[in-house]
Design a protein around this motif. Sequence first.
Motif, PDB file in Angstrom:
ATOM      1  N   GLU A  75      12.802   2.864  -4.624  1.00  0.00           N
ATOM      2  CA  GLU A  75      12.198   3.129  -5.931  1.00  0.00           C
ATOM      3  C   GLU A  75      10.744   2.701  -5.958  1.00  0.00           C
ATOM      4  OE1 GLU A  75      16.611   2.833  -6.618  1.00  0.00           O
ATOM      5  OE2 GLU A  75      15.128   1.761  -5.414  1.00  0.00           O
ATOM      6  N   CYS A  76      10.447   1.596  -5.286  1.00  0.00           N
ATOM      7  CA  CYS A  76       9.079   1.092  -5.254  1.00  0.00           C
ATOM      8  C   CYS A  76       8.160   2.076  -4.527  1.00  0.00           C
ATOM      9  CB  CYS A  76       9.045  -0.273  -4.573  1.00  0.00           C
ATOM     10  SG  CYS A  76       7.496  -1.176  -4.767  1.00  0.00           S
ATOM     11  N   VAL A  77       8.606   2.560  -3.385  1.00  0.00           N
ATOM     12  CA  VAL A  77       7.793   3.501  -2.616  1.00  0.00           C
ATOM     13  C   VAL A  77       7.669   4.826  -3.360  1.00  0.00           C
ATOM     14  CG1 VAL A  77       7.668   4.809  -0.458  1.00  0.00           C
ATOM     15  CG2 VAL A  77       8.353   2.402  -0.418  1.00  0.00           C
TER      16      VAL A  77
ATOM     17  N   PHE B  59       7.694   5.311  -6.614  1.00  0.00           N
ATOM     18  CA  PHE B  59       6.728   5.159  -7.708  1.00  0.00           C
ATOM     19  C   PHE B  59       5.302   5.094  -7.172  1.00  0.00           C
ATOM     20  CE2 PHE B  59       4.310   2.430 -10.690  1.00  0.00           C
ATOM     21  CZ  PHE B  59       4.340   3.280 -11.789  1.00  0.00           C
ATOM     22  N   ALA B  60       5.109   4.366  -6.070  1.00  0.00           N
ATOM     23  CA  ALA B  60       3.769   4.285  -5.471  1.00  0.00           C
ATOM     24  C   ALA B  60       3.288   5.668  -5.055  1.00  0.00           C
ATOM     25  CB  ALA B  60       3.789   3.344  -4.270  1.00  0.00           C
ATOM     26  N   GLU B  61       4.176   6.473  -4.482  1.00  0.00           N
ATOM     27  CA  GLU B  61       3.796   7.826  -4.071  1.00  0.00           C
ATOM     28  C   GLU B  61       3.470   8.709  -5.274  1.00  0.00           C
ATOM     29  OE1 GLU B  61       6.392   8.087   0.094  1.00  0.00           O
ATOM     30  OE2 GLU B  61       7.231   8.867  -1.773  1.00  0.00           O
ATOM     31  N   TYR B  62       4.241   8.557  -6.341  1.00  0.00           N
ATOM     32  CA  TYR B  62       3.997   9.379  -7.527  1.00  0.00           C
ATOM     33  C   TYR B  62       2.657   9.030  -8.171  1.00  0.00           C
ATOM     34  CZ  TYR B  62       5.256  12.349 -11.458  1.00  0.00           C
ATOM     35  OH  TYR B  62       5.276  13.377 -12.374  1.00  0.00           O
ATOM     36  N   MET B  63       2.349   7.740  -8.174  1.00  0.00           N
ATOM     37  CA  MET B  63       1.100   7.282  -8.798  1.00  0.00           C
ATOM     38  C   MET B  63      -0.054   7.165  -7.813  1.00  0.00           C
ATOM     39  SD  MET B  63       1.780   6.878 -12.007  1.00  0.00           S
ATOM     40  CE  MET B  63       0.418   5.869 -12.587  1.00  0.00           C
ATOM     41  N   GLN B  64       0.250   7.346  -6.509  1.00  0.00           N
ATOM     42  CA  GLN B  64      -0.741   7.217  -5.439  1.00  0.00           C
ATOM     43  C   GLN B  64      -1.412   5.836  -5.485  1.00  0.00           C
ATOM     44  OE1 GLN B  64      -1.597   9.435  -2.679  1.00  0.00           O
ATOM     45  NE2 GLN B  64       0.510   9.847  -3.337  1.00  0.00           N
ATOM     46  N   LEU B  65      -0.551   4.817  -5.427  1.00  0.00           N
ATOM     47  CA  LEU B  65      -1.006   3.431  -5.448  1.00  0.00           C
ATOM     48  C   LEU B  65      -0.926   2.829  -4.049  1.00  0.00           C
ATOM     49  CD1 LEU B  65       0.997   2.132  -8.557  1.00  0.00           C
ATOM     50  CD2 LEU B  65      -1.424   2.779  -8.503  1.00  0.00           C
ATOM     51  N   PRO B  66      -1.983   2.213  -3.545  1.00  0.00           N
ATOM     52  CA  PRO B  66      -1.865   1.424  -2.312  1.00  0.00           C
ATOM     53  C   PRO B  66      -0.859   0.304  -2.521  1.00  0.00           C
ATOM     54  CG  PRO B  66      -4.166   1.743  -2.916  1.00  0.00           C
ATOM     55  CD  PRO B  66      -3.352   2.196  -4.083  1.00  0.00           C
ATOM     56  N   VAL B  67      -0.040   0.037  -1.511  1.00  0.00           N
ATOM     57  CA  VAL B  67       1.013  -0.973  -1.623  1.00  0.00           C
ATOM     58  C   VAL B  67       0.699  -2.150  -0.711  1.00  0.00           C
ATOM     59  CG1 VAL B  67       3.473  -1.481  -1.379  1.00  0.00           C
ATOM     60  CG2 VAL B  67       2.723   0.784  -2.179  1.00  0.00           C
ATOM     61  N   ILE B  68       0.506  -3.303  -1.322  1.00  0.00           N
ATOM     62  CA  ILE B  68       0.379  -4.571  -0.606  1.00  0.00           C
ATOM     63  C   ILE B  68       1.743  -5.250  -0.636  1.00  0.00           C
ATOM     64  CG2 ILE B  68      -0.673  -6.864  -0.665  1.00  0.00           C
ATOM     65  CD1 ILE B  68      -3.101  -5.478  -2.062  1.00  0.00           C
ATOM     66  N   MET B  69       2.175  -5.762   0.477  1.00  0.00           N
ATOM     67  CA  MET B  69       3.435  -6.511   0.522  1.00  0.00           C
ATOM     68  C   MET B  69       3.157  -8.005   0.569  1.00  0.00           C
ATOM     69  SD  MET B  69       5.429  -4.352   3.483  1.00  0.00           S
ATOM     70  CE  MET B  69       3.942  -4.312   4.496  1.00  0.00           C
ATOM     71  N   THR B  70       3.943  -8.785  -0.181  1.00  0.00           N
ATOM     72  CA  THR B  70       3.951 -10.215   0.094  1.00  0.00           C
ATOM     73  C   THR B  70       4.695 -10.423   1.404  1.00  0.00           C
ATOM     74  OG1 THR B  70       6.038 -10.676  -1.047  1.00  0.00           O
ATOM     75  CG2 THR B  70       4.003 -10.725  -2.385  1.00  0.00           C
ATOM     76  N   TYR B  71       4.597 -11.630   1.941  1.00  0.00           N
ATOM     77  CA  TYR B  71       5.248 -11.909   3.218  1.00  0.00           C
ATOM     78  C   TYR B  71       6.755 -11.686   3.134  1.00  0.00           C
ATOM     79  CZ  TYR B  71       6.076 -14.498   7.604  1.00  0.00           C
ATOM     80  OH  TYR B  71       6.432 -14.854   8.871  1.00  0.00           O
ATOM     81  N   MET B  72       7.358 -12.028   1.978  1.00  0.00           N
ATOM     82  CA  MET B  72       8.800 -11.881   1.826  1.00  0.00           C
ATOM     83  C   MET B  72       9.231 -10.424   1.681  1.00  0.00           C
ATOM     84  SD  MET B  72       9.695 -14.894   2.258  1.00  0.00           S
ATOM     85  CE  MET B  72      11.428 -14.507   2.117  1.00  0.00           C
ATOM     86  N   ALA B  73       8.282  -9.524   1.511  1.00  0.00           N
ATOM     87  CA  ALA B  73       8.615  -8.097   1.368  1.00  0.00           C
ATOM     88  C   ALA B  73       8.292  -7.298   2.616  1.00  0.00           C
ATOM     89  CB  ALA B  73       7.879  -7.508   0.169  1.00  0.00           C
ATOM     90  N   LYS B  74       7.961  -7.968   3.696  1.00  0.00           N
ATOM     91  CA  LYS B  74       7.598  -7.259   4.926  1.00  0.00           C
ATOM     92  C   LYS B  74       8.706  -6.290   5.330  1.00  0.00           C
ATOM     93  CE  LYS B  74       5.543  -8.290   9.459  1.00  0.00           C
ATOM     94  NZ  LYS B  74       4.139  -8.012   9.114  1.00  0.00           N
ATOM     95  N   GLY B  75       8.326  -5.052   5.603  1.00  0.00           N
ATOM     96  CA  GLY B  75       9.293  -4.018   5.931  1.00  0.00           C
ATOM     97  C   GLY B  75       9.707  -3.191   4.734  1.00  0.00           C
ATOM     98  N   GLY B  76       9.268  -3.574   3.529  1.00  0.00           N
ATOM     99  CA  GLY B  76       9.641  -2.844   2.324  1.00  0.00           C
ATOM    100  C   GLY B  76       9.048  -1.451   2.265  1.00  0.00           C
ATOM    101  N   ILE B  77       7.934  -1.245   2.938  1.00  0.00           N
ATOM    102  CA  ILE B  77       7.332   0.066   3.098  1.00  0.00           C
ATOM    103  C   ILE B  77       6.942   0.178   4.569  1.00  0.00           C
ATOM    104  CG2 ILE B  77       5.054  -0.821   2.387  1.00  0.00           C
ATOM    105  CD1 ILE B  77       4.442   1.975   1.251  1.00  0.00           C
ATOM    106  N   PRO B  78       7.200   1.306   5.206  1.00  0.00           N
ATOM    107  CA  PRO B  78       6.886   1.417   6.643  1.00  0.00           C
ATOM    108  C   PRO B  78       5.428   1.082   6.933  1.00  0.00           C
ATOM    109  CG  PRO B  78       8.240   3.264   5.952  1.00  0.00           C
ATOM    110  CD  PRO B  78       7.877   2.519   4.702  1.00  0.00           C
ATOM    111  N   ALA B  79       5.206   0.443   8.068  1.00  0.00           N
ATOM    112  CA  ALA B  79       3.879  -0.078   8.413  1.00  0.00           C
ATOM    113  C   ALA B  79       2.801   0.998   8.453  1.00  0.00           C
ATOM    114  CB  ALA B  79       3.941  -0.819   9.748  1.00  0.00           C
ATOM    115  N   LYS B  80       3.178   2.201   8.834  1.00  0.00           N
ATOM    116  CA  LYS B  80       2.187   3.280   8.942  1.00  0.00           C
ATOM    117  C   LYS B  80       2.294   4.296   7.806  1.00  0.00           C
ATOM    118  CE  LYS B  80       1.103   3.050  13.873  1.00  0.00           C
ATOM    119  NZ  LYS B  80       1.689   1.728  14.132  1.00  0.00           N
ATOM    120  N   HIS B  81       2.986   3.953   6.753  1.00  0.00           N
ATOM    121  CA  HIS B  81       3.025   4.820   5.573  1.00  0.00           C
ATOM    122  C   HIS B  81       1.601   4.982   5.042  1.00  0.00           C
ATOM    123  CE1 HIS B  81       3.761   6.149   1.450  1.00  0.00           C
ATOM    124  NE2 HIS B  81       5.002   6.436   1.790  1.00  0.00           N
ATOM    125  N   PRO B  82       1.222   6.159   4.602  1.00  0.00           N
ATOM    126  CA  PRO B  82      -0.166   6.372   4.144  1.00  0.00           C
ATOM    127  C   PRO B  82      -0.627   5.428   3.036  1.00  0.00           C
ATOM    128  CG  PRO B  82       0.977   8.472   4.366  1.00  0.00           C
ATOM    129  CD  PRO B  82       2.009   7.413   4.588  1.00  0.00           C
TER     130      PRO B  82
END
Length: 556
Positions: A218-220, A222-245
Motif C-alpha cells: 500500500e505504501c509503494v 500510494f507513492a507511485e500514485y502521488m509520485q513521491l520519493p520514498v525514504i526508508m528508516t533503517y527498520m523499513a529496509k527492504g520495504g521498497i525495492p532498492a532500484k525502484h524509481p
Amino acid sequence: MQGAEVLVRILEREGITDAFGIPGAGINPVYKYLKDSPSIKHYTMRHEEAAVHAADAYFRASGKLAMAICTSGPGATNFITGLYTAWIDSIPLIAVTGQNITSLLGKDAFQCVDIASIARPVTKATWCVTDAKELPEVVRKAFHTARSGRPGPVLIDLPLDVQQADIPFDPSTYTSLPVEKPSPDPVKIKEALDLLDAAKSPCMIMGGGVILAEATAECVEFAEYMQLPVIMTYMAKGGIPAKHPLCAGHAGIQVGIPLGNRILLDSDVVLAIGCRFTDRHTGKIDVYKGNRKFIHIDIEPTQIGRIFPPALGIVADAKLALQALLAEAKKRGPRRQPSERVRNLPTLREQLKRKTDYDQIPIKPQRVYREINEFYDDETLFTTGCGLNQIWSGQFQEINKPRHYLPTGGAGTLGFDIPAAIGASIATGKKRAVAVMGDFGFTFLVEELAVAAKYKVPITVLVLNNANLSLIRQNQKYAYGFEYAIEMKENKDLIDYIKVAEGFGCKAKRVTKPEEIKPALAWANQHAGPSVIEVLVEECTDCSMGMSIDSIKEFQ
C-alpha cells in the motif's frame, strides 16, 4: 488441569509453533507438557539472551509470534537484553520465566528474583502470576498486549506452585482477544492530501511500522500514485525495492546515504508513516526539521509530537491510513505526473552512490558488501547487530523485500546476529540466513553456533575481522581526539576463529583476497547447516557519518 498444562494449551490455541529456551528447575513443570505438545517445537539454546533474540527475529522474518522460555534467577535476568532489543524495535514475543514458590517471593530464596519488576521498563507489560485461577486470563491479556497498538514483548513469570496447581480449564472454550486497529480521521486524511498537493517537493518516509502493519504494498502504491520519493528508516529496509524509481534509500547520520539525505533536505513536505524520528535517523533536530512541514502517522498516540510537533498528526494503523490516503488521492484526480526531481532520482542515485569496487589487500570492508549484493538473491535473510560492520551493512546492502533485513535498530545489540539468524531461518522454513558481523561481536553468543549445528539451520556467519573495536575507535578519534583500548590484534594473531567455528560443529573458511569472497559465499551455500566465513579486512577504515544530515563526513 495443572497450570503448566494450561499455559501450553493456550500457547497452542494462540498459534505458537516454535519456542526457544533452556529448561531448569524453576520451569520444568511447563517443559513436562511442552515435551508432548503436538504443535510446538522447542529449540534448546545455549544462553537465555539468545532465546529471546531468536524469538525476536522469528517475528521480524515471519510476522508470527514465538516464545522464549527459561528458568528463574540468573536465567530470567539473562532475558533482559533480549527483551530490550525487541521492545525498542516494537517486536512482539512471549517470554515465560520460571519462579520459586509464591510463599518465598521477596524472601531472598534461591534464584528468586523479581523479574516482573526488572523487566517492566523494557517490555509492554509483565505479570507475576500468584493466583493460578488467574493464569488463563493473564495469558490471554499477554497475547493481546503483545499484538495490539505498537507491538512489543511481554513477560509472564510463573511460580512453581502456580505451575503445579490444579485449576478448571477447557482448552476448547478458549478464544483470543480481538486486536482492534485504529482507523484514521477522514478529515485529517483530507488535510494530509491538501498539504501534499500544495507541496513543491514532497517526499515520504516509510518507517518500520509500515512493515509491522504489512502495508509495504500500500505504501509503494500510494507513492507511485502521488509520485513521491520514498525514504526508508533503517527498520523499513527492504520495504521498497532498492532500484525502484522512487526509492531514495535511507536518510540519517549513520546508515543514511547521500541520496536519502539530499532528498529529505530538498523536501518541503514530508509524509512520515510508522516511524519515531529517532536520533540516528534525524541527527540534529533543527537541521532535520528545518522549515519542512511534517505529516506524522503512527499507531501509537504518544509518538505524535514526541520529538517535535508535526504540522499534522494522525493516529492510525499504517495500512488503514495508506488505504484512506490512496482512496482520497484517487477522488482528487488521476495518477500524478513525476516532477523533474522525481524523474532524475534514479540518475542521482547512481551519481551519489558510495564507492565499493576496491581491489586492494587487505580487503576494504566496502568491497565485502558489493560481493554480498552481487551474490545473494532476494530470498536471503540478513541479520546484523552493532558496529561499523552494521552501519556499512545499512549503507551498502541492497534489499528488495520486507522482512528480509533484520537489524537490531534501537538497541545496537552485540550478539544479536547469530541467534537472530537461527530464529529467522526457522521461522521461514529454514531459508538461508546470513549474519553480517564484526570480529568482536562474533565472540558475543558465539556458542549459539552449536545450536545451528545441532538443528541443521542453514546460516552463514560472515565475520569482517579488522581486529579493532572500529566504531568505538572512530568515536574516540573524531569526537575526543584519542584512541585507547580498542586494538584487538589477538583477533587475528591469537584467536583462531576458524577453529572456534569448527569446534562448534560448523564449516569454516578464511578469506584474504577480494576475489575469494564470492566463491566463499557459494561454498557456504552448499551446506545444509551453519558455516562461518572470516574475511580479513583493513584494520582502520573509517565509516561515513556525522552529527547532522547536512554535514556527513565522507570516508573511503
